[in-house]
Design a protein around this motif. Structure first.
Motif, PDB file in Angstrom:
ATOM      1  N   ASN A   3       0.723  -1.297  -0.133  1.00  0.00           N
ATOM      2  CA  ASN A   3       0.131   0.044  -0.156  1.00  0.00           C
ATOM      3  C   ASN A   3       0.914   1.235  -0.041  1.00  0.00           C
ATOM      4  N   SER A   4       0.524   2.149  -0.725  1.00  0.00           N
ATOM      5  CA  SER A   4       1.285   3.286  -0.802  1.00  0.00           C
ATOM      6  C   SER A   4       0.924   4.369   0.081  1.00  0.00           C
ATOM      7  N   LEU A   5       1.705   4.974   0.845  1.00  0.00           N
ATOM      8  CA  LEU A   5       1.420   6.074   1.726  1.00  0.00           C
ATOM      9  C   LEU A   5       0.975   7.357   0.815  1.00  0.00           C
ATOM     10  N   ASP A  30      -1.263  16.980  -6.938  1.00  0.00           N
ATOM     11  CA  ASP A  30      -0.110  17.834  -7.539  1.00  0.00           C
ATOM     12  C   ASP A  30       0.312  17.085  -8.579  1.00  0.00           C
ATOM     13  N   SER A  31       0.134  17.478  -9.908  1.00  0.00           N
ATOM     14  CA  SER A  31       0.412  16.732 -11.026  1.00  0.00           C
ATOM     15  C   SER A  31       1.868  16.400 -10.966  1.00  0.00           C
ATOM     16  N   GLN A  32       2.709  17.369 -10.200  1.00  0.00           N
ATOM     17  CA  GLN A  32       4.146  17.064 -10.560  1.00  0.00           C
ATOM     18  C   GLN A  32       4.603  16.237  -9.376  1.00  0.00           C
ATOM     19  N   ASN A  45       0.073   8.628  -5.046  1.00  0.00           N
ATOM     20  CA  ASN A  45      -0.557   9.946  -5.360  1.00  0.00           C
ATOM     21  C   ASN A  45      -0.181  10.974  -4.229  1.00  0.00           C
ATOM     22  N   LEU A  46       0.280  11.848  -4.644  1.00  0.00           N
ATOM     23  CA  LEU A  46       0.733  12.953  -3.961  1.00  0.00           C
ATOM     24  C   LEU A  46      -0.385  14.017  -3.718  1.00  0.00           C
ATOM     25  N   PHE A  47      -0.965  14.278  -2.823  1.00  0.00           N
ATOM     26  CA  PHE A  47      -2.365  15.005  -2.594  1.00  0.00           C
ATOM     27  C   PHE A  47      -1.692  16.370  -1.997  1.00  0.00           C
ATOM     28  N   PHE A 272       5.859  18.837  -0.187  1.00  0.00           N
ATOM     29  CA  PHE A 272       6.660  17.506   0.082  1.00  0.00           C
ATOM     30  C   PHE A 272       6.380  16.436  -0.784  1.00  0.00           C
ATOM     31  N   ASN A 273       7.166  16.317  -1.621  1.00  0.00           N
ATOM     32  CA  ASN A 273       6.865  15.196  -2.600  1.00  0.00           C
ATOM     33  C   ASN A 273       7.716  14.068  -2.645  1.00  0.00           C
ATOM     34  N   ASP A 274       8.608  13.945  -1.544  1.00  0.00           N
ATOM     35  CA  ASP A 274       9.457  12.750  -1.342  1.00  0.00           C
ATOM     36  C   ASP A 274       8.773  11.579  -0.674  1.00  0.00           C
TER      37      ASP A 274
END
Length: 379
Positions: A3-5, A30-32, A45-47, A272-274
């Motif tokens: 499962n992804s965080l 966040d499309s980037q 998915n980074l929300f 925060f995209n990491d």
């Protein structure tokens, strides 16, 4: 399948009364920040939330993907059509990432840093990379910065030395501390006070009276900043607890007559995209526990342990402590599921919490989850 965080923003406190499911529907992508991590075969998915309007981003079309357990995940058009296959067995959870008091504290902190002579940056010695706020070097400008690796008692001497050598080669002064027992505090105090001479020599030349050194203690939540200050003062002045978010405001404190300390809440990056850092911060309890799902975090932890150079020793302790061997056939998720069946009547979250707590209490050994060699693989 892991499962992804999912990293997202926290709703303002006035909206906390809504359910998590309702809040998730307000999220925008966040499309980037969307990526698929190799070796996990999962979508990440980074929300992020627009805290003003809480409306979806106008430039991103959102699609609801309903999984087998009716959990909905919002994916951009690029996510849906930029991959060959979507695994609908994945469950998606969002990390509530940016509490309102942190946004306020960050604004105040950047203003107060103009008055500071030296910055004491506190990181978690188990995850020096993931607990590094990317904006701190920018905020500090040319001010002296001391790098404090707190919780060094939870890391082996070899790992401590590797990180000291790595950051020392970059010109940073590194101090390994254990705020709970006071180890390393004296060295930090002496280093901070060493700035006093140059400051007061300059003031004397201008006809000004000497003054105490002003030092700011900054870092992520729950890395031990308040506990360090209590050690500096030799008394309990700051509320300190093994959970994020205890300190809510900035305040100045005087240590003797020579050092003024600025205590600040833990600061998180607004964007925060990491994904790797988010997972490891959760593992080490440096993000509020309500923001993630234990079973996902425990599965990631097990996979990470397998990759460490001391894994053979760690695996023996896993078997001894959890009574279930971690074998080559296991993925992290498999192990959490089997431990749940073996010990907790199928309750994955209870099994996961047992695994995570064993790590946090050093029952699996003393080691860092990140090593200098990871710098090359992460960036």
């Amino acid at each position: 399948m892991l499962n992804s965080l999912l990293i997202g923003s926290t709703l303002p406190s006035s909206l906390h009364s809504g359910s998590r499911a309702a809040a998730s529907k307000q999220a925008r992508i966040d499309s980037q920040g969307c990526a698929s991590h190799s070796g996990r075969h999962s979508l990440t998915n980074l929300f992020s939330l627009d805290r003003q309007s809480l409306q979806p981003c106008r430039n991103t079309r959102l699609h609801a993907l309903t999984t087998q357990d009716n959990t909905q995940s919002y994916l951009s058009e690029q996510d849906l059509f930029g991959i060959e296959e979507v695994d609908t067995s994945l469950q998606k959870y969002s990390v509530q990432w940016y509490p309102g008091h942190i946004a306020r504290a960050e604004r105040q902190l950047k203003s107060q840093l103009k008055l500071v002579d030296v910055v004491l940056e506190v990181r978690d010695a188990r995850i020096p990379l993931s607990s590094c706020h990317p904006q701190i070097p920018v905020w500090c400008l040319n001010k002296p910065r001391l790098l404090i690796m707190n919780r060094a008692d939870m890391v082996s001497q070899q790992d401590q030395q590797e990180w000291s050598n790595y950051y020392g080669s970059q010109g940073l002064s590194v101090f390994n501390t254990d705020a709970n027992n006071g180890k390393g505090i004296t060295k930090v105090t002496k280093a901070a006070l060493s700035v006093s001479k140059s400051i007061n020599d300059t003031r004397k030349a201008r006809g000004l009276q000497p003054r105490p050194v002003r030092a700011a203690i900054i870092g992520f939540p729950n890395v031990g900043k308040s506990a360090l200050i209590n050690r500096f003062l030799n008394r309990r002045v700051c509320e300190s607890a093994p959970k994020p978010g205890v300190t809510k405001r900035l305040r100045w404190l005087r240590v003797g007559g020579d050092l003024d300390l600025l205590d600040s809440p833990g600061v998180l990056p607004m964007s925060f995209n990491d994904q790797i850092a988010a997972e490891r911060l959760a593992i080490c309890n440096d993000i509020g526990e309500a923001a993630y799902v234990n079973s996902s975090v425990a599965a990631v932890l097990m996979e990470r342990l397998r990759s460490l150079p001391t894994f053979d020793t760690i695996r023996q302790k896993i078997t001894r402590r959890l009574l279930l061997p971690f074998e080559k056939r296991h993925t992290g998720e498999d192990y959490v599921s089997e431990l749940a069946d073996f010990t907790f009547h199928g309750d994955k979250e209870q099994a996961a919490l047992r695994i995570i707590n064993q790590f946090r209490q050093c029952q699996l050994g003393k080691f860092a989850l990140e090593l200098p060699k990871d710098v090359r693989t992460r960036w």
